[in-house]
Design a protein around this motif. Structure first.
Motif, mmCIF file in Angstrom:
data_model
loop_
_atom_site.group_PDB
_atom_site.id
_atom_site.type_symbol
_atom_site.label_atom_id
_atom_site.label_comp_id
_atom_site.label_asym_id
_atom_site.label_seq_id
_atom_site.Cartn_x
_atom_site.Cartn_y
_atom_site.Cartn_z
ATOM 1 N N GLU A 10 0.824 -1.204 0.000
ATOM 2 C CA GLU A 10 0.000 0.000 0.000
ATOM 3 C C GLU A 10 0.863 1.260 0.000
ATOM 4 O O GLU A 10 1.955 1.283 0.568
ATOM 5 N N LYS A 27 0.398 3.966 1.638
ATOM 6 C CA LYS A 27 0.598 4.515 2.987
ATOM 7 C C LYS A 27 1.655 3.755 3.784
ATOM 8 O O LYS A 27 2.110 4.242 4.825
ATOM 9 N N LEU A 78 -3.003 9.195 -2.643
ATOM 10 C CA LEU A 78 -4.259 8.701 -2.066
ATOM 11 C C LEU A 78 -5.437 9.536 -2.564
ATOM 12 O O LEU A 78 -6.497 8.993 -2.899
ATOM 13 N N GLU A 122 -4.062 3.721 -4.165
ATOM 14 C CA GLU A 122 -3.863 3.260 -2.787
ATOM 15 C C GLU A 122 -2.888 2.104 -2.694
ATOM 16 O O GLU A 122 -2.163 1.968 -1.710
ATOM 17 N N LYS A 123 -2.874 1.275 -3.760
ATOM 18 C CA LYS A 123 -2.000 0.096 -3.745
ATOM 19 C C LYS A 123 -1.095 0.081 -4.969
ATOM 20 O O LYS A 123 -1.454 0.617 -6.022
#
Length: 742
Positions: free
Chosen positions: A2, A4, A17, A22-23
């Motif tokens: 991910e 993040k 994001l 996100e991935k």
């Protein structure tokens, strides 16, 4: 993996994001694990649309967050513009005060572009990057991350040597710099990665499945399955197009020639138009208006006709405005099908549901029709499948027999891309790079030069003993023509430094200087022919019927040529006539012959005319500088012709064409109506101007020249702010080969 979870600044994470990313895709995650964010060199040889650009972005943004600067190298100007537009979105990322700044440099090869140093990301073509190195641009030493897009072009005979030498210089100039190399198709990826001392990410993973097949017998034949395609037209390729559109997709059709791509777009349009809804038709009409507005020739009308039907063609003969309109119209899903030569497979982000390779052969002047390389097919096939839009992508070849179908499976679908090989080992490739290497101080002796060559991809693939004699021949040439001096220690002369800065082949410089020395009666034709004689200039070939007409022209202007080969030397004389034919195109351009006439007479497209003009402008600028440094009296004449080439107009229009938005056609209308300078325009009745130019153009013109109170004057009289300074202007119009088309 991910976003993040990555060791990225919070602002960078938020940017992606917020963009919906996100991935990471599997190849992207592999690159992270192999050190992308910790400064390791990475070669990503992964399919189109599998996230190569994101890898580059993450590496660049990480470097910038640590106080670094990134250079993004691309092969094409169009691709540079595309990346520049994308990277400008980073301005909202507050890693530093004012956000991330992005610059682009693709133009004047004699400029240092020091102003670009204030940017965090600089996008440039490989040729422009090379010229910045040659001109000693100071900020090049501050680069901490270098991205090389389409690195497989090391294999290109035209562009490969420049890319290779540029990378070698950058690695020596910035030994601690991170290099990110990107490509969809590298047969010998391990070898390229070893040369770059890079971690290799090699993957076939794609976000959208790619199905490759061959159309034969009314079906697309895949290994293990078939798909029936209804016969809607009697033409296999049109049937494939209609089938794609009826299922909600778009099509790219690759053709073997410009003529075939235009012809197919017109034929397909007759069927595609019936599938368009009212809203799409209205939007296409808007594109059609822009096509007509930005074109002068018959080709504009043909393109407009196709676009109105929902199809288009795309090739190097289109002008840049038309190419962009086609690309943007296709991305917006308004244009449903584009028929193209391989120009669209060269890195532009233009995917489609189905890619149809209508012809897998290309014409070779030496061998006739020849099968295309696997690498070229893979580049085309890689355009199939629009991420987030298509459930899959299809690449389809077309066969006329069962045996041919099997052959296509074996030679393309199931084959691997060819290995790429350095093209640096020839005198033509080495001559210019040896000079620039010495000028830049990367080598000062013959041994130092060989040591530099040892660091190239050529030396990584080959023993360098075979290139020693070629290096010595280049050194002898450069010394003979007074561009280098010295025996033990090699140094560039002032002439050598100028030639390197001008970014021309030393042989071109030698040809121009020798031509100026021999010329007894220097005219416009003399100078234009001289630059067309230079090896850096593209040449027009003689067609049936050209020989007699051009030969007659030569005989009537014999005293204006610096040198004319004897007709008994058939090969030399035919090549000379080709140079003259090319010169006649340039002369027609600067004497305002219409684009349509030039296109028909010389069998070229609008884009070709602009390409010839760009080359001619660059070489005429070089001729003016060479004339000045050698003390020749024609320098001022060359400067005048250079500016006329830039605008494609006669001398009397120079003030008018210097106004932004007023090209040579509008300038001629104004001039012939008695409006001959900016002061005349300021004093003119707006109604009269509106009748000549149209209301919208007139409004822009009046704002540009600041003719009304409260309107700030624009930069009208300066022309292009990036264009070269003109020292003086001389007007000496000369008639061109006006009966050439009779």
């Amino acid at each position: 993996m991910e976003i993040k979870s990555l060791e990225l600044p919070a602002e960078v994470q938020k940017f992606y994001l917020d963009s919906g990313i996100e991935k990471l895709y599997p190849p992207q995650a592999e690159a992270i694990k192999k050190g992308l964010l910790s400064g390791k060199n990475v070669l990503a040889a992964i399919p189109t649309a599998s996230g190569k650009t994101l890898l580059a972005e993450l590496a660049m943004l990480t470097s910038i967050s640590r106080g670094g600067k990134a250079l993004y190298i691309v092969p094409l100007r169009a691709l540079a513009s595309e990346k520049f537009d994308r990277f400008r979105e980073f301005s909202s990322i507050t890693l530093k005060e004012g956000g991330i700044k992005v610059g682009i440099s693709t133009g004047d090869f004699e400029s240092r572009d020091e102003w670009l140093g204030s940017n965090d990301i600089i996008v440039a073509t490989s040729e422009k990057t090379d010229s910045l190195l040659r001109n000693g641009t100071s900020w090049m030493e501050d680069i901490t991350t270098i991205v090389v897009d389409e690195v497989h072009l090391l294999d290109s005979a035209n562009r490969g040597p420049t890319l290779e030498v540029t990378l070698t210089k950058l690695m020596k100039l910035n030994p601690g710099c991170q290099i990110i190399a990107l490509s969809a198709t590298v047969g010998n990826a391990y070898e390229v990665a070893n040369w770059l001392k890079a971690e290799l990410v090699l993957s076939e993973w794609r976000p959208t499945d790619l199905m490759e097949g061959v159309f034969y017998g009314g079906n697309i034949n895949f290994r293990g399955s078939q798909k029936l395609v209804p016969d809607a037209s009697g033409d296999d390729a049109i049937n494939l197009v209609i089938d794609t559109l009826e299922s909600g997709g778009q099509c790219l059709v690759f053709e073997s020639s410009r003529k075939n791509s235009v012809g197919f777009a017109r034929r397909a349009g007759a069927k595609v138009s019936g599938l368009l809804d009212r809203k799409t038709r209205a939007a296409l009409d808007g594109i059609v208006e822009q096509v007509i507005e930005t074109g002068e020739s018959e080709a504009s009308k043909v393109l407009a006709q196709c676009i109105r039907s929902g199809t288009a063609f795309h090739h190097a003969g289109l002008n840049s405005a038309h190419r962009k309109l086609v690309e943007d119209g296709f991305r917006a899903n308004l244009i449903k099908m584009v028929a193209s030569t391989p120009t669209l497979a060269a890195g532009l982000n233009l995917p489609a549901r189905r890619v149809i390779v209508r012809s897998y052969k290309r014409y070779d002047p030496n061998f006739g029709m020849q099968p295309i390389p696997v690498l070229e097919y893979k580049q085309m096939a890689g355009r199939a499948g629009r991420p987030q839009l298509d459930p899959y992508g299809e690449a389809v070849l077309i066969a006329k027999s069962y045996n041919e179908m099997e052959l296509l499976f074996e030679n393309y679908i199931e084959a691997s891309a060819e290995d790429i090989w350095s093209k640096l080992g020839t005198e033509n490739a080495l001559r210019t790079h040896i000079l620039s290497t010495i000028v830049n101080g990367f080598a000062g002796t013959r041994d130092g030069l060989m040591e530099f060559i040892e660091a190239t991809f050529f030396a990584h693939q080959n023993d360098t003993w075979g290139i020693v004699s070629v290096v010595d021949e280049c050194l002898d040439f450069l010394k003979h023509h007074k561009m280098l001096e010295g025996e033990t220690h090699l140094a560039a002369t002032p002439l050598g430094k100028l030639v390197s800065m001008l970014y021309i082949d030393p042989l071109s410089a030698a040809v121009i200087i020798e031509g100026l020395r021999k010329a007894t009666n220097v005219t416009e034709l003399t100078l234009v022919h001289l630059i067309c004689k230079a090896p850096d200039m593209r040449q027009l070939y003689l067609r049936a019927g050209d020989y007699e007409l051009i030969n007659d022209f030569v005989l009537s202007h014999i005293e204006e040529f610096s040198e004319v080969p004897h007709p008994s030397k058939a090969t030399d004389y035919e090549w000379f006539l080709g140079e003259v034919k090319t010169a006649l195109l340039i002369l027609d351009w600067i004497n305002e012959r219409s684009m349509d006439d030039i296109s028909k007479v010389f069998n070229v497209g609008d884009g070709d005319i602009h390409s010839f003009a760009d080359l001619a402008e660059w070489l005429m600028h070089s001729a003016s500088r060479l004339a000045r440094v050698t003390g020749h009296s024609s320098a001022d004449m060359a400067i005048t012709i250079e500016k006329r080439i830039h605008y494609g107009a006669r001398q009397e229009l120079m003030e008018l064409v210097g106004i932004r938005g007023i090209g040579r056609v509008r300038a001629r209308k104004l001039y012939d109506s008695g409006l001959r300078n900016i002061e005349d325009l300021r004093n003119a009745d707006p109604v009269v101007l509106g009748g000549l130019l149209g209301p919208k153009t007139t409004e822009k013109l009046l704002q540009e020249i600041g003719s009304r109170p409260g309107i700030r004057p624009g930069s009208g009289t300066t022309g292009n702010p990036n264009s070269r300074t003109m020292d003086s202007m001389l007007g000496n119009e000369q008639s061109t080969f006006s009966d050439f088309d009779k």
